[in-house]
Design a protein around this motif. Structure first.
Motif, short mmCIF file in Angstrom:
data_model
loop_
_atom_site.label_atom_id
_atom_site.label_comp_id
_atom_site.label_asym_id
_atom_site.label_seq_id
_atom_site.Cartn_x
_atom_site.Cartn_y
_atom_site.Cartn_z
N CYS A 106 24.86 -40.59 60.28
CA CYS A 106 23.42 -40.66 60.04
C CYS A 106 22.75 -39.40 60.56
CB CYS A 106 22.84 -41.89 60.73
SG CYS A 106 21.08 -42.16 60.42
N ARG A 107 22.07 -38.69 59.67
CA ARG A 107 21.40 -37.44 60.07
C ARG A 107 19.94 -37.75 60.42
NH1 ARG A 107 22.77 -32.29 56.55
NH2 ARG A 107 21.15 -33.13 55.20
N GLU A 108 19.59 -37.49 61.65
CA GLU A 108 18.22 -37.67 62.11
C GLU A 108 17.58 -36.31 62.36
OE1 GLU A 108 17.80 -40.38 65.35
OE2 GLU A 108 18.36 -42.12 64.12
N ALA A 109 16.26 -36.32 62.42
CA ALA A 109 15.52 -35.06 62.56
C ALA A 109 15.68 -34.47 63.96
CB ALA A 109 14.05 -35.29 62.26
N LYS A 110 15.99 -33.20 64.00
CA LYS A 110 16.06 -32.48 65.27
C LYS A 110 14.68 -31.95 65.66
CE LYS A 110 18.02 -28.33 65.59
NZ LYS A 110 19.07 -27.28 65.58
N ASN A 111 13.87 -31.66 64.65
CA ASN A 111 12.54 -31.09 64.90
C ASN A 111 11.49 -31.81 64.05
OD1 ASN A 111 13.91 -29.85 62.59
ND2 ASN A 111 12.04 -28.62 62.37
N LEU A 112 10.37 -32.14 64.68
CA LEU A 112 9.25 -32.78 63.98
C LEU A 112 7.95 -32.06 64.35
CD1 LEU A 112 10.18 -36.57 64.51
CD2 LEU A 112 10.35 -35.26 62.38
N ASP A 113 8.04 -30.74 64.41
CA ASP A 113 6.92 -29.96 64.92
C ASP A 113 5.91 -29.55 63.86
OD1 ASP A 113 9.05 -28.53 63.92
OD2 ASP A 113 8.69 -26.75 65.14
N THR A 114 6.21 -29.79 62.59
CA THR A 114 5.25 -29.49 61.53
C THR A 114 5.18 -30.67 60.55
OG1 THR A 114 6.81 -28.53 59.93
CG2 THR A 114 5.93 -27.05 61.65
N THR A 115 4.13 -30.68 59.75
CA THR A 115 3.99 -31.73 58.74
C THR A 115 5.15 -31.71 57.76
OG1 THR A 115 1.58 -31.68 58.88
CG2 THR A 115 2.52 -32.59 56.86
N TYR A 116 5.59 -30.51 57.38
CA TYR A 116 6.69 -30.38 56.42
C TYR A 116 7.98 -30.96 56.99
CZ TYR A 116 3.34 -27.18 54.34
OH TYR A 116 2.20 -26.65 53.81
N ALA A 117 8.23 -30.69 58.28
CA ALA A 117 9.43 -31.23 58.91
C ALA A 117 9.38 -32.76 58.95
CB ALA A 117 9.58 -30.66 60.31
N HIS B 224 18.63 -42.47 53.45
CA HIS B 224 19.60 -43.10 54.33
C HIS B 224 19.56 -44.62 54.19
CE1 HIS B 224 19.69 -39.41 57.21
NE2 HIS B 224 20.64 -39.34 56.31
N TYR B 225 18.36 -45.15 54.04
CA TYR B 225 18.21 -46.60 53.98
C TYR B 225 18.78 -47.18 52.68
CZ TYR B 225 16.11 -51.20 54.66
OH TYR B 225 15.92 -52.56 54.82
N TYR B 226 18.40 -46.59 51.55
CA TYR B 226 18.82 -47.14 50.26
C TYR B 226 20.15 -46.58 49.77
CZ TYR B 226 14.21 -49.24 50.04
OH TYR B 226 13.10 -50.00 50.32
N ASP B 227 20.33 -45.25 49.87
CA ASP B 227 21.52 -44.62 49.29
C ASP B 227 22.72 -44.64 50.23
OD1 ASP B 227 19.72 -44.08 47.35
OD2 ASP B 227 20.02 -41.92 47.31
#
Length: 384
Positions: A159-170, A181-184
């Motif tokens: 499961c790949r989770e976010a390392k960075n959430l510092d911008t809206t795009y991230a 991840h949830y559906y596929d």
């Protein structure tokens, strides 16, 4: 002639509209399915892993990913870093488990880098796991993968989770990943099909990987799309390990987003045809694994079928108002299913706050769509 046009119009609408409702169908089927528990036998000796980390032109993130690997609660592994077309003068790894490989000729390809590592193995590893140079991995990563290998699977997606959430795009990039991840991954696997592969955070028996890609030539992005098609084509299932966590660098800037998505969209147009073959194979073999996975591969990128759905809704409101309301209802169902995935995953609150930026996120992906033809010539630090 009119009847033919109407029939074509109906087929087009169904082929787009189905993707709005497919998450609801998966949720419904999942609610009816029996939940299987995978148990790990702690007494089984640690399998021998080759951890392959590929880097192309950039090495600045390698010390961090190597540090995270060395914190693993696991002993039986070696790390192979393939530094392709890189200046490695700043790298200094003293641990004997780290093998730094620098190809004499530029490889410029994931599969070539992986097999360069395989050809330079210090010993015969039972399993390989592939990690991007900008990833970090959880200390229990290999232990969690082992659970599924011990239960007979030969391919596992973490499961790949976010390392960075510092911008809206991230944050929006992370929200998109949560949906997939949830559906596929989770629901597809729990229903008896296979998890899709994500390019990193995935593991295979060495023999399976060599059998699938040993004689395959792939240019540009998308080796994971070819690999998953070959695995499921053998009617083997790809397991999803929700607790085998890999922390992935999310796209944080508009230009980075445009470059990355241009390659991803190009990859979908190049390989979505695999879905037809797997659907037909699934019907022929009575294989739920192949059939459901094939349907999933036929789905366009999220932004593409959402924009197409809005266009269909508007056209129907103009010419067939009743069908317009049907499309509106389908869009609402999809939004609810999207939110369901977010809620079930319990994400960082910043991801919820970022959802207001979806229109701008889609706008940049439209720009990506216009750059599809030269997608593989567009580069950023995440290219390899």
């Amino acid at each position: 002639m009119l009847s033919v046009l109407i029939s074509v119009w109906i087929v087009i609408q169904f082929s787009i509209g189905y993707h709005l409702l497919s998450p609801l169908i998966l949720l419904f089927l999942h609610s009816l399915s029996r939940k299987k528990t995978f148990i790990s036998n702690a007494e089984i000796p640690e399998a021998d892993y080759a951890i392959i980390i590929t880097a192309y032109q950039y090495v600045n993130t390698l010390p961090a990913v190597v540090a995270s690997v060395l914190r693993l609660n696991y002993q039986n592994y070696l790390v192979y870093i393939v530094a392709d077309n890189c200046d490695t003068s700043t790298l200094n790894f003293t641990d004997d488990r780290i093998v730094l490989l620098k190809p004499e000729q530029v490889l410029a390809g994931n599969i070539k880098s992986h097999f360069y590592a395989i050809d330079n193995f210090k010993r015969e590893h039972e399993r390989i796991t592939i990690i991007d140079s900008d990833n970090l991995i959880h200390p229990d990563y290999l232990n969690q993968l082992n659970i599924f290998f011990q239960n007979g699977f030969e391919a596992v997606q973490g499961c790949r989770e976010a390392k960075n959430l510092d911008t809206t795009y991230a944050c929006l990039d992370a929200a998109r990943d949560i949906y997939y991840h949830y559906y596929d991954c989770k629901l597809l696997f729990n229903l008896g099909s296979s998890s899709t592969l994500s390019g990193s955070g995935m593991a295979f028996t060495t023999q399976l990987y060599k059998n699938c890609l040993g004689t395959t030539e792939i240019s540009g992005a998308g080796f994971d799309k070819v690999l998953q098609k070959l695995i499921v084509g053998k009617n083997k299932r790809i397991a999803f390990a929700p607790n085998a966590l890999v922390y992935d660098e999310k796209t944080a800037r508009p230009q980075e987003l445009v470059n990355q998505r241009a390659r991803w969209i190009n990859t979908w147009f190049k390989y979505f045809k695999f879905g037809f073959g797997l659907v037909f194979k699934g019907l022929k073999n009575a294989s739920l694994n192949q059939f459901l996975f094939g349907l999933t591969l036929l789905r366009p990128p999220l932004f593409l079928f959402l924009i197409s759905s809005v266009i269909m809704m508007i056209l129907n409101f103009i010419y067939y108002p009743l069908l317009g309301f049907v499309w509106l209802a389908a869009l609402m169902v999809f939004i609810i299913c999207f939110i369901t995935a977010l809620v079930a995953s319990k994400p960082d609150k910043r991801i919820y706050s970022s959802l207001i930026g979806i229109p701008k996120f889609i706008f940049y992906q439209l720009i990506s769509l216009s750059n599809v033809r030269n997608a593989n010539n567009r580069s950023d630090s995440k290219r390899h």
